[in-house]
Write a protein that holds these residues in place. Sequence first.
Motif, PDB file in Angstrom:
ATOM      1  N   LEU A 119       0.814  -1.451   0.066  1.00 35.75           N
ATOM      2  CA  LEU A 119       0.001   0.085  -0.163  1.00 35.75           C
ATOM      3  C   LEU A 119       0.933   1.326   0.114  1.00 35.75           C
ATOM      4  O   LEU A 119       1.604   1.495   0.970  1.00 35.75           O
ATOM      5  N   PRO A 120       1.000   2.110  -1.040  1.00 32.46           N
ATOM      6  CA  PRO A 120       1.862   2.919  -1.008  1.00 32.46           C
ATOM      7  C   PRO A 120       1.738   4.225  -0.112  1.00 32.46           C
ATOM      8  O   PRO A 120       2.444   5.011   0.213  1.00 32.46           O
ATOM      9  N   HIS A 121       0.268   4.191   0.391  1.00 35.11           N
ATOM     10  CA  HIS A 121       0.272   5.496   1.338  1.00 35.11           C
ATOM     11  C   HIS A 121       0.381   5.107   2.713  1.00 35.11           C
ATOM     12  O   HIS A 121      -0.024   5.918   3.690  1.00 35.11           O
ATOM     13  N   HIS A 161       9.269   4.538   7.139  1.00 33.23           N
ATOM     14  CA  HIS A 161       9.312   4.924   5.674  1.00 33.23           C
ATOM     15  C   HIS A 161       8.046   4.505   5.166  1.00 33.23           C
ATOM     16  O   HIS A 161       7.297   3.575   5.398  1.00 33.23           O
ATOM     17  N   TYR A 162       8.041   4.964   3.794  1.00 32.55           N
ATOM     18  CA  TYR A 162       6.893   4.518   2.896  1.00 32.55           C
ATOM     19  C   TYR A 162       7.503   3.707   1.840  1.00 32.55           C
ATOM     20  O   TYR A 162       8.705   3.861   1.406  1.00 32.55           O
ATOM     21  N   SER A 164       7.716   3.653  -1.396  1.00 33.64           N
ATOM     22  CA  SER A 164       8.426   4.167  -2.514  1.00 33.64           C
ATOM     23  C   SER A 164       9.803   4.760  -2.114  1.00 33.64           C
ATOM     24  O   SER A 164      10.636   4.953  -2.768  1.00 33.64           O
ATOM     25  N   GLN A 165      10.149   4.662  -0.744  1.00 29.71           N
ATOM     26  CA  GLN A 165      11.494   5.211  -0.194  1.00 29.71           C
ATOM     27  C   GLN A 165      12.488   4.008  -0.218  1.00 29.71           C
ATOM     28  O   GLN A 165      13.679   4.318  -0.025  1.00 29.71           O
TER      29      GLN A 165
ATOM     30  N   VAL B 219      -7.663   0.299   0.800  1.00 26.33           N
ATOM     31  CA  VAL B 219      -7.267   0.194  -0.472  1.00 26.33           C
ATOM     32  C   VAL B 219      -7.878   1.140  -1.556  1.00 26.33           C
ATOM     33  O   VAL B 219      -7.019   2.110  -2.047  1.00 26.33           O
ATOM     34  N   PRO B 222      -8.280   5.437  -0.384  1.00 28.58           N
ATOM     35  CA  PRO B 222      -6.972   5.961  -0.341  1.00 28.58           C
ATOM     36  C   PRO B 222      -6.181   6.241  -1.835  1.00 28.58           C
ATOM     37  O   PRO B 222      -5.823   7.114  -2.216  1.00 28.58           O
ATOM     38  N   LEU B 223      -6.088   5.209  -2.565  1.00 32.74           N
ATOM     39  CA  LEU B 223      -5.439   5.098  -3.598  1.00 32.74           C
ATOM     40  C   LEU B 223      -6.367   5.771  -4.800  1.00 32.74           C
ATOM     41  O   LEU B 223      -5.644   6.312  -5.737  1.00 32.74           O
ATOM     42  N   HIS B 298       3.451  10.574  -1.387  1.00 35.79           N
ATOM     43  CA  HIS B 298       4.205   9.432  -1.284  1.00 35.79           C
ATOM     44  C   HIS B 298       3.680   8.219  -2.588  1.00 35.79           C
ATOM     45  O   HIS B 298       4.457   7.326  -2.542  1.00 35.79           O
ATOM     46  N   GLN B 300       4.206   9.315  -5.809  1.00 33.40           N
ATOM     47  CA  GLN B 300       5.592   9.175  -6.636  1.00 33.40           C
ATOM     48  C   GLN B 300       6.711   8.143  -6.264  1.00 33.40           C
ATOM     49  O   GLN B 300       6.901   8.465  -4.965  1.00 33.40           O
ATOM     50  N   GLY B 301       7.272   7.590  -6.937  1.00 34.42           N
ATOM     51  CA  GLY B 301       8.508   6.681  -6.558  1.00 34.42           C
ATOM     52  C   GLY B 301       9.583   7.938  -6.265  1.00 34.42           C
ATOM     53  O   GLY B 301       9.460   9.064  -5.964  1.00 34.42           O
ATOM     54  N   GLY B 302      10.824   7.328  -6.086  1.00 43.23           N
ATOM     55  CA  GLY B 302      11.698   8.295  -5.634  1.00 43.23           C
ATOM     56  C   GLY B 302      11.971   8.235  -4.091  1.00 43.23           C
ATOM     57  O   GLY B 302      11.163   7.868  -3.424  1.00 43.23           O
ATOM     58  N   HIS B 303      13.281   8.955  -3.797  1.00 46.24           N
ATOM     59  CA  HIS B 303      13.462   8.768  -2.357  1.00 46.24           C
ATOM     60  C   HIS B 303      13.273  10.324  -1.774  1.00 46.24           C
ATOM     61  O   HIS B 303      13.933  11.444  -2.038  1.00 46.24           O
ATOM     62  N   HIS B 304      12.230  10.483  -0.725  1.00 48.88           N
ATOM     63  CA  HIS B 304      12.420  11.768  -0.225  1.00 48.88           C
ATOM     64  C   HIS B 304      12.183  11.615   1.543  1.00 48.88           C
ATOM     65  O   HIS B 304      11.413  12.015   2.040  1.00 48.88           O
ATOM     66  N   VAL B 305      13.577  10.973   1.589  1.00 47.53           N
ATOM     67  CA  VAL B 305      13.748  10.700   3.137  1.00 47.53           C
ATOM     68  C   VAL B 305      13.795  11.955   3.901  1.00 47.53           C
ATOM     69  O   VAL B 305      14.572  12.886   3.317  1.00 47.53           O
TER      70      VAL B 305
END
Lengths: 347, 305
Positions: A119-121, A161-162, A164-165, B219, B222-223, B298, B300-305
């Motif tokens: 679940l991405p969220h 974390h999520y 996607s991270q 699911v 939210p999506l 959240h 989009q992919g990629g790292h946003h730590v």
Amino acid sequence: MSETKIEIKGLTKVFGKNPKGMMKHVDAGISKEDLLEHHGHVLGLHDINMELHTRKIEVVMGLSGSGKSTLIRHINRLIEPTAGSISVDGEEVLKMNDAQLRRFRQEKTAMVFQKFALLPHRTIIDNVSFGLKVQGKEKGFIHDQAMHWLERVGLKGVEKHYPSQLSGGMQQRVGLARALSCDADILMMDEAFSALDPLIRSDMQDLLLELQEELHKTIVFITHDLDEALKIGDRIAILNGGRLVQHGSAQEILLNPADDYVERFVADVNRTRVLLAKSIMVDDKPEDQAQSVTVNEDETVDNVLHALLSEDGSYVIVEDDKGRKVGYIDKETLAETVFQAEQKSAA
Amino acid sequence: MFYDQEVADMEWLTEFPSLTRGELRGFRKSVDESFRSFTQEYGESLESFFDPLLNFLIWSEKVLLAAPWPVVILAIAALAFLGSHSWKIVFGVVASLLAIGYMGMWDDTMRTLSIITVCTIVAIAIGIPLGILMARSNRLQALITPILDIMQTMPSFVYLIPVVMLLGIGKVPGMIAVIIYALPPIVRLTNLGIRQVDAEVVEAANAFGCTAWQKLTNVQMPLALPSIFAGVNQTIMMALSMVVIASMIGVTGLGQPVLKAITNQYFSLGLLNGLAIVAIAIIFDRVSQRYGLRIQKHRQGGHHV
């Protein structure tokens, strides 16, 4: 002998507008191509009969379109079959009503997906908790379980974390932790490692084997990769065009391929790394041999050869785990096996 | 003689074979009369059916009008900040509200704000559940889609007629007209959003034994949220664009001065009130779009730590 966990009988799946109406053609043995061309229906699975053993890793292997993903989805009835039956622990999956089926999916089976399906969220810890939350377990218990399994798959510290991270390999560890935390007997893995890089895939395979040594679940593992199948599978089922061609241990499949298809499939395998001492040993002790080397019956031929050469023995005594003699291998047999393996690989 | 004969024979090709004038009059009369008798019989009970809606609108108007203007501006600015987390947008909101008030359009703007708010809430309350139902059934989707098409393309004056016949002139028929016009985007985009949720994630929810409700809340909703949010944004914009038309049947607010400007050719009056509508539209749009972006960071992919 292992007992049966999942029993599949006469399972047939036809995709299309009127699947039931196609059964008469399917029973008459129509080919997949003809059914598509003349009747516009796709034959997904045809008359699959198999028993999956409890606490074993059962690999279902085939190329894309062979029906392996369709097959695994029948076990927890994500797909309804056109004909046939599936029973788990003697219970008919197809006879369950909605509520029973939900309970069955929550408690008996857990699934790991090719593209992770997280679940991405939700945070990692929430993702791992998902199965238990659905079951309506108590909050503290869910948290403890989720943390435990996250740690077990080597992901401590990323719980906030999520998805996607995380990298693909880490995401699939989350997928694995989510499935394991449900504490289900049956773990279903649908091409679970196929989307990962080779090195990470190998790590994940090792992780799975390590976990299995301790957990002893019934694992149904789908893959299109023969090396993966040989590495982790206790038994391997090979599907081709919706039909089950062969089901047995790696040894059986390598030594006695059921048909040309399987033979071609296994042609490129390095046999000496797969075949085990127990597959090539004989009962008779070689005569007039002085220097012997002792190996375990589950050693690969590769290792047997290494042991024999490095210790300069003239024949091999094969033992089982309890140290009992179970057979012998002489130099000629070993040489012949290695030679045949080379030949087959070259062909 | 011969030629005339031929023309007479071919008349059915050049003249469309229609009902005669008398037949048509009869047809229209019978439809009108039966509807009129329906209105006479049920008009009053229908009116009382919409009473809660009316009370809601009157209450929100009263609140916005009675509250001191600095409080209202502060409240709207606070909402804008909560939604967008952007000082730039908050500054724009405050500046445009001050300009509107300075130009003497404060009361009308508050009336318009309150009807937009009420209509949007009602449209969301009807539209999201309807969209969810549509996403669950292909048959329902096939049934509702053409109705939504009609709602969006039918000239609004046409459905104003039966609404006015039923409920007379006033706030409620105006609101109904606005809601009819503003409803389709939220329904469509909720449906679309749920249908576009990654099939493997939905399958995972099924595989873990979710009930339909657990699947929806954990699911699917939210999506689908970004898409649903785009629907809410569109619904607000549609509602705003109906303000002038609704003013023709007695909805107070910024639409009325515009209407007056059209009939009397007061260019500056029309322009100022039109600009006030634009300002409200931009405020709603920017705030809701920023909010929509924030809730899906959240995704989009990629790292946003």
